[in-house]
Design a protein around this motif. Structure first.
Motif, PDB file in Angstrom:
ATOM      1  N   SER A 147      44.084  46.692  35.630  1.00  0.00           N
ATOM      2  CA  SER A 147      43.158  45.944  34.467  1.00  0.00           C
ATOM      3  C   SER A 147      42.260  46.874  34.260  1.00  0.00           C
ATOM      4  O   SER A 147      41.618  47.785  35.025  1.00  0.00           O
ATOM      5  CB  SER A 147      42.735  44.819  35.044  1.00  0.00           C
ATOM      6  N   LYS A 148      41.846  47.056  32.700  1.00  0.00           N
ATOM      7  CA  LYS A 148      40.679  47.666  32.297  1.00  0.00           C
ATOM      8  C   LYS A 148      39.729  46.663  31.478  1.00  0.00           C
ATOM      9  O   LYS A 148      39.508  46.224  30.689  1.00  0.00           O
ATOM     10  CB  LYS A 148      41.280  48.533  31.003  1.00  0.00           C
ATOM     11  N   HIS A 149      38.776  46.371  32.753  1.00  0.00           N
ATOM     12  CA  HIS A 149      37.585  45.463  32.327  1.00  0.00           C
ATOM     13  C   HIS A 149      38.297  44.067  31.983  1.00  0.00           C
ATOM     14  O   HIS A 149      37.348  43.509  31.099  1.00  0.00           O
ATOM     15  CB  HIS A 149      36.656  46.118  31.195  1.00  0.00           C
ATOM     16  N   ALA A 150      39.238  43.740  32.293  1.00  0.00           N
ATOM     17  CA  ALA A 150      39.952  42.348  31.699  1.00  0.00           C
ATOM     18  C   ALA A 150      39.963  41.240  32.738  1.00  0.00           C
ATOM     19  O   ALA A 150      40.479  40.290  32.231  1.00  0.00           O
ATOM     20  CB  ALA A 150      41.319  42.512  31.016  1.00  0.00           C
ATOM     21  N   ILE A 151      39.425  41.426  33.690  1.00  0.00           N
ATOM     22  CA  ILE A 151      39.674  40.338  34.898  1.00  0.00           C
ATOM     23  C   ILE A 151      38.280  40.114  35.714  1.00  0.00           C
ATOM     24  O   ILE A 151      37.661  41.233  36.168  1.00  0.00           O
ATOM     25  CB  ILE A 151      40.777  40.544  35.448  1.00  0.00           C
ATOM     26  N   LYS A 152      37.698  39.244  35.964  1.00  0.00           N
ATOM     27  CA  LYS A 152      36.653  39.189  36.997  1.00  0.00           C
ATOM     28  C   LYS A 152      37.145  39.118  38.303  1.00  0.00           C
ATOM     29  O   LYS A 152      38.299  38.793  38.653  1.00  0.00           O
ATOM     30  CB  LYS A 152      35.753  37.762  36.675  1.00  0.00           C
ATOM     31  N   PHE A 156      40.775  37.548  40.619  1.00  0.00           N
ATOM     32  CA  PHE A 156      41.579  38.535  41.016  1.00  0.00           C
ATOM     33  C   PHE A 156      41.557  38.061  42.797  1.00  0.00           C
ATOM     34  O   PHE A 156      42.478  38.131  43.230  1.00  0.00           O
ATOM     35  CB  PHE A 156      40.917  40.122  41.264  1.00  0.00           C
ATOM     36  N   ALA A 157      40.583  37.475  43.224  1.00  0.00           N
ATOM     37  CA  ALA A 157      40.586  36.733  44.506  1.00  0.00           C
ATOM     38  C   ALA A 157      41.403  35.762  44.663  1.00  0.00           C
ATOM     39  O   ALA A 157      42.334  35.936  45.808  1.00  0.00           O
ATOM     40  CB  ALA A 157      39.086  36.486  44.919  1.00  0.00           C
ATOM     41  N   THR A 158      41.349  34.849  43.635  1.00  0.00           N
ATOM     42  CA  THR A 158      42.728  33.810  43.570  1.00  0.00           C
ATOM     43  C   THR A 158      44.176  34.245  43.319  1.00  0.00           C
ATOM     44  O   THR A 158      44.865  33.994  44.153  1.00  0.00           O
ATOM     45  CB  THR A 158      42.250  33.073  42.207  1.00  0.00           C
ATOM     46  N   LEU A 159      44.253  35.396  42.751  1.00  0.00           N
ATOM     47  CA  LEU A 159      45.570  36.241  42.687  1.00  0.00           C
ATOM     48  C   LEU A 159      45.890  36.622  43.951  1.00  0.00           C
ATOM     49  O   LEU A 159      47.166  36.791  44.378  1.00  0.00           O
ATOM     50  CB  LEU A 159      45.785  37.219  41.592  1.00  0.00           C
ATOM     51  N   SER A 160      45.081  37.389  44.531  1.00  0.00           N
ATOM     52  CA  SER A 160      45.267  37.996  46.004  1.00  0.00           C
ATOM     53  C   SER A 160      45.434  37.131  47.195  1.00  0.00           C
ATOM     54  O   SER A 160      46.313  37.171  47.992  1.00  0.00           O
ATOM     55  CB  SER A 160      43.926  38.507  46.444  1.00  0.00           C
ATOM     56  N   GLU A 161      45.061  35.709  46.920  1.00  0.00           N
ATOM     57  CA  GLU A 161      45.351  34.511  47.876  1.00  0.00           C
ATOM     58  C   GLU A 161      46.802  34.439  47.582  1.00  0.00           C
ATOM     59  O   GLU A 161      47.698  34.199  48.609  1.00  0.00           O
ATOM     60  CB  GLU A 161      44.624  33.403  47.638  1.00  0.00           C
ATOM     61  N   LYS A 162      47.499  34.482  46.365  1.00  0.00           N
ATOM     62  CA  LYS A 162      48.798  34.278  45.974  1.00  0.00           C
ATOM     63  C   LYS A 162      49.657  35.610  46.530  1.00  0.00           C
ATOM     64  O   LYS A 162      50.791  35.199  46.872  1.00  0.00           O
ATOM     65  CB  LYS A 162      48.962  33.960  44.634  1.00  0.00           C
ATOM     66  N   TYR A 163      48.945  36.736  46.139  1.00  0.00           N
ATOM     67  CA  TYR A 163      50.055  37.797  46.417  1.00  0.00           C
ATOM     68  C   TYR A 163      49.023  38.672  47.491  1.00  0.00           C
ATOM     69  O   TYR A 163      48.544  39.560  46.917  1.00  0.00           O
ATOM     70  CB  TYR A 163      50.164  38.427  45.259  1.00  0.00           C
ATOM     71  N   PRO A 164      49.165  38.330  48.878  1.00  0.00           N
ATOM     72  CA  PRO A 164      47.999  38.918  49.772  1.00  0.00           C
ATOM     73  C   PRO A 164      48.261  40.322  49.841  1.00  0.00           C
ATOM     74  O   PRO A 164      47.401  41.132  50.335  1.00  0.00           O
ATOM     75  CB  PRO A 164      48.199  38.051  50.961  1.00  0.00           C
ATOM     76  N   GLU A 179      29.626  40.761  40.150  1.00  0.00           N
ATOM     77  CA  GLU A 179      30.942  39.838  40.375  1.00  0.00           C
ATOM     78  C   GLU A 179      31.145  39.650  41.735  1.00  0.00           C
ATOM     79  O   GLU A 179      31.771  38.505  41.979  1.00  0.00           O
ATOM     80  CB  GLU A 179      32.054  40.587  39.563  1.00  0.00           C
ATOM     81  N   LEU A 180      31.086  40.563  42.547  1.00  0.00           N
ATOM     82  CA  LEU A 180      31.398  40.378  43.992  1.00  0.00           C
ATOM     83  C   LEU A 180      30.705  39.012  44.669  1.00  0.00           C
ATOM     84  O   LEU A 180      31.356  38.600  45.641  1.00  0.00           O
ATOM     85  CB  LEU A 180      31.192  41.671  44.859  1.00  0.00           C
ATOM     86  N   ARG A 181      29.721  38.920  44.142  1.00  0.00           N
ATOM     87  CA  ARG A 181      28.562  37.723  44.641  1.00  0.00           C
ATOM     88  C   ARG A 181      29.168  36.441  44.600  1.00  0.00           C
ATOM     89  O   ARG A 181      28.911  35.267  45.242  1.00  0.00           O
ATOM     90  CB  ARG A 181      27.355  37.862  44.146  1.00  0.00           C
ATOM     91  N   ASP A 182      30.168  36.212  43.698  1.00  0.00           N
ATOM     92  CA  ASP A 182      31.073  34.982  43.421  1.00  0.00           C
ATOM     93  C   ASP A 182      32.339  34.849  43.843  1.00  0.00           C
ATOM     94  O   ASP A 182      33.241  34.066  43.866  1.00  0.00           O
ATOM     95  CB  ASP A 182      31.124  34.755  41.813  1.00  0.00           C
ATOM     96  N   VAL A 183      32.678  36.049  44.811  1.00  0.00           N
ATOM     97  CA  VAL A 183      34.138  36.246  45.485  1.00  0.00           C
ATOM     98  C   VAL A 183      34.043  35.733  46.958  1.00  0.00           C
ATOM     99  O   VAL A 183      33.061  36.252  47.893  1.00  0.00           O
ATOM    100  CB  VAL A 183      34.595  37.503  45.367  1.00  0.00           C
ATOM    101  N   SER A 184      34.672  34.402  47.178  1.00  0.00           N
ATOM    102  CA  SER A 184      34.613  34.074  48.635  1.00  0.00           C
ATOM    103  C   SER A 184      35.564  34.592  49.503  1.00  0.00           C
ATOM    104  O   SER A 184      35.410  34.727  50.730  1.00  0.00           O
ATOM    105  CB  SER A 184      34.718  32.436  48.542  1.00  0.00           C
ATOM    106  N   LEU A 185      36.594  35.374  48.997  1.00  0.00           N
ATOM    107  CA  LEU A 185      37.677  35.957  49.777  1.00  0.00           C
ATOM    108  C   LEU A 185      37.027  37.141  50.231  1.00  0.00           C
ATOM    109  O   LEU A 185      36.665  38.128  49.308  1.00  0.00           O
ATOM    110  CB  LEU A 185      39.186  36.072  49.054  1.00  0.00           C
ATOM    111  N   PRO A 186      37.055  37.697  51.473  1.00  0.00           N
ATOM    112  CA  PRO A 186      36.545  39.144  51.751  1.00  0.00           C
ATOM    113  C   PRO A 186      37.327  40.314  51.263  1.00  0.00           C
ATOM    114  O   PRO A 186      38.499  40.166  51.554  1.00  0.00           O
ATOM    115  CB  PRO A 186      36.479  39.007  53.256  1.00  0.00           C
ATOM    116  N   LEU A 187      36.883  41.475  50.620  1.00  0.00           N
ATOM    117  CA  LEU A 187      37.460  42.169  49.892  1.00  0.00           C
ATOM    118  C   LEU A 187      37.146  43.454  50.599  1.00  0.00           C
ATOM    119  O   LEU A 187      35.967  43.923  50.915  1.00  0.00           O
ATOM    120  CB  LEU A 187      37.357  42.211  48.285  1.00  0.00           C
TER     121      LEU A 187
END
Length: 220
Positions: A147-152, A156-164, A179-187
């Motif tokens: 992605s080029k600046h097109a997804i928060k 992505f964290a939500t997608l990562s839970e679906k496709y880990p 943006e990372l401050r709003d991500v609950s999944l550790p990345l």
């Protein structure tokens, strides 16, 4: 705040040379794409209205930085989120014909523009789909996101839970840490600073990020 792991990385001279080689080998197709993108931009608003070929070429080069980092070479397929006019998916599809690219956008007219350009370029390894990333059914057994600046990053964290197991190869600004401050999944985030190597103001603050879920054994 969730504990993420950010790992600073550096572009080697070989990686920077690889970007130049991609441009040189594929110059004709990349230039043709730039012309078509400008033509379509007058009708569909894919980029800013005052874009000229020089600025479009910078966006294309920016896209190609994804192709020389980390494990990109080992991926066989990519799903490009919010492709708009085909960035970064179409330049990458031109330069990596052995890889498959699914380009996603919510707007029908943008997808029509992308599929027209894909057809005129004769790309057999790319297709545009009018859909949201969360709704798209990925058929590839193994793939990466682009992605080029097109997804928060929270999306992505939500997608990562679906496709880990799918890594993300994103072009972001230096404010991605907000943006990372709003991500609950550790990345785990590998961060490449493009503006450390290119003095052009176009690249100020621009980053290449490789993201994946942080594993239990990767906390140190």
């Amino acid at each position: 705040m969730m504990s993420h792991k950010i790992v600073p990385k550096f572009f080697s001279d070989m990686m920077l040379e690889s970007v130049n080689n991609l441009i040189e080998v594929n110059e004709e197709q990349l230039s043709k794409y730039a012309d078509m993108l400008l033509w379509w931009n007058e009708k569909v608003n894919l980029l800013s209205r005052n874009s000229d070929k020089k600025s479009v070429e910078k966006h294309i080069v920016h896209s190609l930085f994804l192709g020389v980092v980390g494990s990109f070479a080992r991926e066989k397929a990519f799903v490009d989120i919010g492709s708009g006019g085909g960035l970064p998916g179409i330049p990458l599809a031109i330069c990596f014909p052995e890889k498959q690219f699914e380009l996603l956008d919510r707007t029908a007219r943008k997808c029509a523009a992308m599929n027209d350009m894909i057809g005129q370029l004769g790309l057999k390894n790319a297709a545009a789909h009018q859909t949201d990333a969360g709704m798209f059914h990925v058929k590839h057994a193994s793939f990466g996101w682009t992605s080029k600046h097109a997804i928060k990053l929270s999306e992505f964290a939500t997608l990562s839970e679906k496709y880990p197991h799918a890594k993300a190869y994103f072009l972001k600004g230096e404010d991605y840490k907000e943006e990372l401050r709003d991500v609950s999944l550790p990345l785990k985030v590998l961060e490449f600073k493009i503006d450390d190597y290119l003095e052009d103001p176009f690249y100020d603050g621009k980053r290449v990020l490789i993201l994946e879920q942080l594993q239990a054994g990767d906390q140190s």
